[in-house]
Each structure stands twice: as C-alpha cells, then as structure tokens.
Scaffold this active site. Structure first.
Site, short mmCIF file in Angstrom:
data_model
loop_
_atom_site.label_atom_id
_atom_site.label_comp_id
_atom_site.label_asym_id
_atom_site.label_seq_id
_atom_site.Cartn_x
_atom_site.Cartn_y
_atom_site.Cartn_z
N SER A 47 32.81 42.15 29.35
CA SER A 47 33.06 42.86 28.09
C SER A 47 34.54 42.79 27.71
O SER A 47 34.88 42.52 26.55
CB SER A 47 32.64 44.32 28.22
OG SER A 47 31.32 44.43 28.68
N SER A 48 35.42 43.03 28.67
CA SER A 48 36.85 42.99 28.40
C SER A 48 37.31 41.59 28.03
O SER A 48 38.34 41.42 27.37
CB SER A 48 37.63 43.47 29.62
OG SER A 48 37.24 44.77 29.99
N TYR A 136 24.70 43.62 36.57
CA TYR A 136 25.58 44.39 35.69
C TYR A 136 24.72 45.32 34.83
O TYR A 136 23.98 44.86 33.97
CB TYR A 136 26.41 43.45 34.82
CG TYR A 136 27.50 44.08 33.98
CD1 TYR A 136 27.73 45.45 33.96
CD2 TYR A 136 28.33 43.28 33.20
CE1 TYR A 136 28.73 46.00 33.19
CE2 TYR A 136 29.35 43.82 32.44
CZ TYR A 136 29.55 45.19 32.43
OH TYR A 136 30.55 45.73 31.66
N LYS A 164 27.16 46.32 39.44
CA LYS A 164 28.25 46.93 38.68
C LYS A 164 27.61 47.95 37.76
O LYS A 164 26.95 47.57 36.78
CB LYS A 164 29.02 45.89 37.89
CG LYS A 164 30.15 46.47 37.02
CD LYS A 164 30.81 45.36 36.21
CE LYS A 164 32.02 45.86 35.45
NZ LYS A 164 31.68 46.80 34.36
N SER A 166 27.80 50.59 35.03
CA SER A 166 28.63 51.15 33.96
C SER A 166 27.90 52.20 33.14
O SER A 166 28.37 52.58 32.06
CB SER A 166 29.14 50.03 33.05
OG SER A 166 30.06 49.21 33.74
N GLY A 189 31.67 51.54 37.23
CA GLY A 189 32.04 50.91 35.98
C GLY A 189 32.88 51.79 35.06
O GLY A 189 33.98 51.40 34.67
N ASP A 191 35.62 53.85 33.80
CA ASP A 191 36.94 54.17 34.37
C ASP A 191 37.20 55.66 34.38
O ASP A 191 37.94 56.16 35.23
CB ASP A 191 38.03 53.47 33.55
CG ASP A 191 37.88 51.96 33.55
OD1 ASP A 191 36.93 51.46 34.18
OD2 ASP A 191 38.71 51.29 32.92
N GLU A 192 36.60 56.37 33.43
CA GLU A 192 36.81 57.82 33.31
C GLU A 192 36.25 58.60 34.49
O GLU A 192 36.55 59.79 34.65
CB GLU A 192 36.17 58.34 32.02
CG GLU A 192 36.66 57.68 30.75
CD GLU A 192 35.87 56.45 30.35
OE1 GLU A 192 35.87 56.11 29.16
OE2 GLU A 192 35.26 55.80 31.24
N ILE A 206 35.23 48.20 39.06
CA ILE A 206 35.54 47.15 38.10
C ILE A 206 35.73 47.86 36.76
O ILE A 206 34.83 48.58 36.31
CB ILE A 206 34.41 46.12 37.97
CG1 ILE A 206 34.18 45.40 39.30
CG2 ILE A 206 34.71 45.11 36.86
CD1 ILE A 206 32.93 44.52 39.32
N GLY A 208 37.67 48.16 32.62
CA GLY A 208 38.32 47.57 31.46
C GLY A 208 39.71 48.08 31.17
O GLY A 208 40.45 47.44 30.43
#
Length: 301
Positions: A47-48, A136, A164, A166, A189, A191-192, A206, A208
């Site tokens: 995605s990133s 994913y 992964k 997310s 996945g 980050d928060e 992993i 972004g």
C-alpha cells in the site's frame, strides 16, 4: 529462518522523480536512509508503495532497485498482489529471481469473490515459487476480512509462514496467533496499535509510517522486549499524536510523509493521483510535524 522476519519492517514508499516516474536514484536513496536506521527489513510494493496505481513494469523496477541496493543486507519481503492472478504470479517469479526473502499479497480486489476464489488466488501465487509466503489481511481497503477457516486452510501449505494483519481489532492478532499454534508469524499492521499488537501476540511489525520515524518504532520494540511497558505505552501515545497530525492535512498521509522526508534530506517525490499531494497552505504544518518527530526521538534517546 523465522528469526529474520522478527523486527521492524518499514513498508517501502513509492519513489518518483519530478515528473512522477519511478526513480532508480531516489529508490536507492530511500534504501540507504532506512538501512542506516538499522531496521530489520523492508516490505516492498504494498500500500505504501502505491502498488495499485503502478503498472507491472514500474512495480518490477521498484523490486529490482531495492534488491540491487539491499539484497543480503536486510530481509526483503515482496508484495506481489495485483488485480489479476496472472500479474501476481509474474511479480512473484520476478521477486524470486531477484533474491527476495519472502512474498506477500493482498486478497483479490474489486469483485466480491467467494472464499474458494480467494483461496485459489493465494494458493496459485504460493505455488508459483519456492519462496515463503505471508498472507496480507487488510479488510478496510480490500473489502475482505480473512476468516479463521480460510487461514487454517492456507497454513496447511508449509510455505505459508505468516500473516500481516492490518485489521483494526487487536483481537484478530491473538486469534491468528492461536490458530497458527505459534508456528505462524503474525505481523502487526496498524501502526496506531503497535504496542498492543505485540503484547497480544504479534511477532513483528510492518507499517506505513515506520519510514517517517523508524527510530520511534525501534524504541517501542525495545520497550516491549525489555518489559518496560510504561514507556511502551508512552511512546505509542506519542507515535499516535504524530500519525494523527500526518493524517490531518489536505492531502494523502503518504504525501505528508514524503514531505517530511524531504525536510530530512531524502527526496522521493510526491504521490501519484488519485492520491493528493500536500498543498502550499499545509507546508508549514509539515514542518511542525517534522519538528515534532525530531523532538519525540530526542525525548526517548
């Protein structure tokens, strides 16, 4: 083999020149920048990496430039999910030729397919090479939430080494970890919730936003592994403040991150439409975010 997939894996950003074309020079510049930060590896072409907005030749070019720069130095995971199974397999075989350490792929997008089709799609990618594979799961963008039933089917293939995850519910990490009976790696996945994900069972991460502030995620990992949970919670709060700021501008979060990187001397261009760039009114806010990142890094060092 599993140990080389444990750690902080920035999701690699698409690197464009000033005309919006994939740039070898800027791709390798970002590779060197992240290598110097001592991350464990990179997740390339996801995605990133703006994969759904790039054609097959561009995606292959990015895979090659990253491999040329970092093969044997970092653990490299190639995301090869594409609109068709055929294109996904082409990317998978190419990543294997380049020496990537693992493959990964989102489920099929656009059409709402039955799980039998999703299973066939992932299985054909897995069987196309000898590389290990990481599922994913990102339902908020693909429209499909990986079920435990399909997960259990997929992990019968010994090439499947991880997922992964997310999805936003932290419980999903715990469920996948339990279903995999500790044989299957789970990557956090969102980050928060990095700290929460690690505490409930994730082996690695992993993300972004890692590329904008790898120092903070490396420090969060240190706090978790050493049992310093008060500081782990504190740094997650500070990370989340930065993420909220990155998402508050009139443009894509990835565009904001790329402007932050420019301020740090790493110019990888902007984003590709329909993602929106950062507009002039927000450049002062980008500078504030860059300062906030630096101050937060200093706070924990």
């Amino acid at each position: 083999m599993i140990e080389k997939f444990k750690g902080i894996f920035p999701a690699f950003y698409a690197c464009y020149d000033d005309k919006g074309e994939v740039s070898e020079e800027r791709t390798k510049s970002l590779c060197e920048h992240l290598y110097q930060k001592e991350v464990k590896g990179l997740y390339v072409g996801g995605s990133s990496g703006e994969c759904i907005y790039q054609n097959l030749a561009e995606r292959k070019a990015t895979l090659k430039y990253v491999a040329d720069a970092l093969k044997g130095k970092l653990t490299l995971i190639a995301h090869v999910g594409a609109p068709s199974t055929r294109e996904s397999i082409i990317l998978a075989k190419y990543a294997e030729e380049l020496g990537y350490d693992s493959l990964s792929a989102i489920p099929p997008i656009y059409f709402q397919l039955p799980e039998s089709s999703i299973y066939k799609y992932w299985s054909e990618i897995i069987d196309s090479t000898e590389l290990p594979f990481i599922i994913y799961n990102i339902p908020q963008t693909t429209g499909y939430a990986l079920s435990i039933k399909l997960f259990n089917q997929l992990i019968q293939n010994p090439k499947v080494i991880g997922v992964k995850n997310s999805s936003m519910p932290v419980m999903d990490i715990e469920r996948f970890k339990k279903a995999g009976e500790n044989r299957i790696l789970v990557f956090n996945g969102p980050d928060e919730q990095y700290v929460a994900g690690r505490l409930i069972g994730a082996d690695s991460g992993i993300g972004g936003t890692y590329g904008a502030m790898p120092e903070l995620f490396l420090k969060a990992e240190e706090f978790v592994t050493t049992g310093n949970f008060d500081q782990a919670r504190n740094i997650q709060t500070d990370i989340n403040d930065i993420i909220i700021a990155l998402c508050s501008l009139n443009g894509s979060m990835y565009a904001a991150i790329k402007e932050v990187l420019k301020l740090k001397g790493v110019n990888i261009g902007s984003v590709r439409g329909p993602l929106e760039p950062i507009y002039s009114d927000d450049f002062s806010k980008v500078e504030e975010i860059s300062v906030l990142i630096d101050q937060t890094i200093a706070k924990y060092n």
